[in-house]
Enzyme design. Sequence first.
Site, short mmCIF file in Angstrom:
data_model
loop_
_atom_site.label_atom_id
_atom_site.label_comp_id
_atom_site.label_asym_id
_atom_site.label_seq_id
_atom_site.Cartn_x
_atom_site.Cartn_y
_atom_site.Cartn_z
N LYS A 186 -11.70 -8.47 15.01
CA LYS A 186 -12.16 -7.10 14.71
C LYS A 186 -13.67 -7.08 14.52
O LYS A 186 -14.35 -6.14 14.94
CB LYS A 186 -11.46 -6.58 13.46
CG LYS A 186 -9.95 -6.38 13.69
CD LYS A 186 -9.38 -5.30 12.81
CE LYS A 186 -8.03 -4.81 13.30
NZ LYS A 186 -7.06 -5.89 13.58
N THR A 223 -3.74 10.57 -1.83
CA THR A 223 -3.82 9.42 -2.75
C THR A 223 -5.13 9.42 -3.54
O THR A 223 -5.29 8.61 -4.44
CB THR A 223 -3.67 8.06 -2.02
OG1 THR A 223 -4.59 8.01 -0.93
CG2 THR A 223 -2.25 7.84 -1.53
N VAL A 261 -5.81 11.71 -5.50
CA VAL A 261 -5.41 12.30 -6.78
C VAL A 261 -4.84 11.21 -7.69
O VAL A 261 -3.92 10.50 -7.30
CB VAL A 261 -4.34 13.40 -6.55
CG1 VAL A 261 -3.81 13.93 -7.87
CG2 VAL A 261 -4.92 14.53 -5.69
N ILE A 278 -1.03 9.96 -7.82
CA ILE A 278 -0.32 10.01 -6.54
C ILE A 278 -0.55 8.69 -5.81
O ILE A 278 -1.67 8.38 -5.40
CB ILE A 278 -0.78 11.19 -5.65
CG1 ILE A 278 -0.51 12.53 -6.36
CG2 ILE A 278 -0.08 11.15 -4.29
CD1 ILE A 278 -0.76 13.76 -5.49
#
Length: 332
Positions: free
Chosen positions: A71, A100, A102, A105
């Site tokens: 990569k 996510t 938040v 969450i």
Amino acid sequence: RKAPSSENNPNHDICSALSELAEYEKNVSRNIYKYNAYRKAASVLASHSTRITSGDEARKLSGIGDKISKKIDEILQTGKLQKLENIHNDASSIAINLLTRVSGIGPAKARQLVDMDIKTIEDLHKHTDKLTHHQIIGLKYLDDFEKKIPRSEIQDIEKIIQHEVSNLDSEYRVTICGSYRRGKIESGDVDTLITHTSYTSKTKDKNLKANLLKNIVQMLEKCHLITETISLGDTKFMGACKLNDDTPTRRLDIRLTPHDQYYCSILYFTGSDLFNKDMRAHALEAGFTLNEYSLRPVGSTGVPGEPLEINSEEDIFDFINYPFKKPEERSK
Ligand code: DCP
Ligand code: MG
Ligand code: MN
């Protein structure tokens, strides 16, 4: 979560690509193994002082294998990474990454919400019935909780906590841990560790246990430092605090730990999480099991023995024959 790279890092672009891939693996693929591999690679590159010029060169560093070095080659040769381009164009990945952000969450909940076609912050506001108390607080303070906390503000918060707690009982000990204790100039939250000299892992007194933390939280609410409670148990508080009218609402964690486990807890709570991982792996190799509570020898049967007596952080490093690192040196 911030990328472990700074302005003067010659491999800044590669680090942020790897950190973004790490987030994708955690939040979308939910592959913790790959998440850790990308984070480790990014952190190794972040402390490399010269510009990497090829994947082969990167592969020589510990924590960078074949796949990641390929990569890196792609980034160096094309200036971008096709995998990331695809992620940036994938609607459900975009939504999961957004949700996510938040507090409360996690990846699984985000996926559930997206499957119910709840994909934006606006959508969340319309469906608070699907959210827990923690997630509702996270939504309410989404902007504030993403702001970094300057060191000087944590110093002020620390003074208030020290003052209030010592007024309550002079036998409490308070240490702000996390990235703050590692000397960072800004932090994501305030990690507060508390013990009391008369509270040990042998303490039977249920009343004492139940009130040591609750009394502190009550006091900090009364002086208007604590403004929100996400959760409060006997040993763990999660919530929010606000220093004054001009500062944002900040995430505050408080943990209460028995006096005889204080140093293992300080070590754990100071982190970083990657440092903890490395140190625990080293402990295992040396024949010990280390966690936030204790350091125990592991006998030939594989069964951990009694906790060793620890009177400082240095003791833990000494027992497992690991060179002592000051908190400031534990950010890798
Ligand atoms: N910790 C850990 N493993 C985890 C989470 C946390 O070992 N999965 C430990 C190490 C962390 C400490 O708890 O340093 C506090 O967790 P934070 O998430 O608050 O992380 P930091 O304080 O290090 O960083 P930040 O500035 O983002 O709060
Ligand atoms: Mg923290
Ligand atoms: Mn924390």
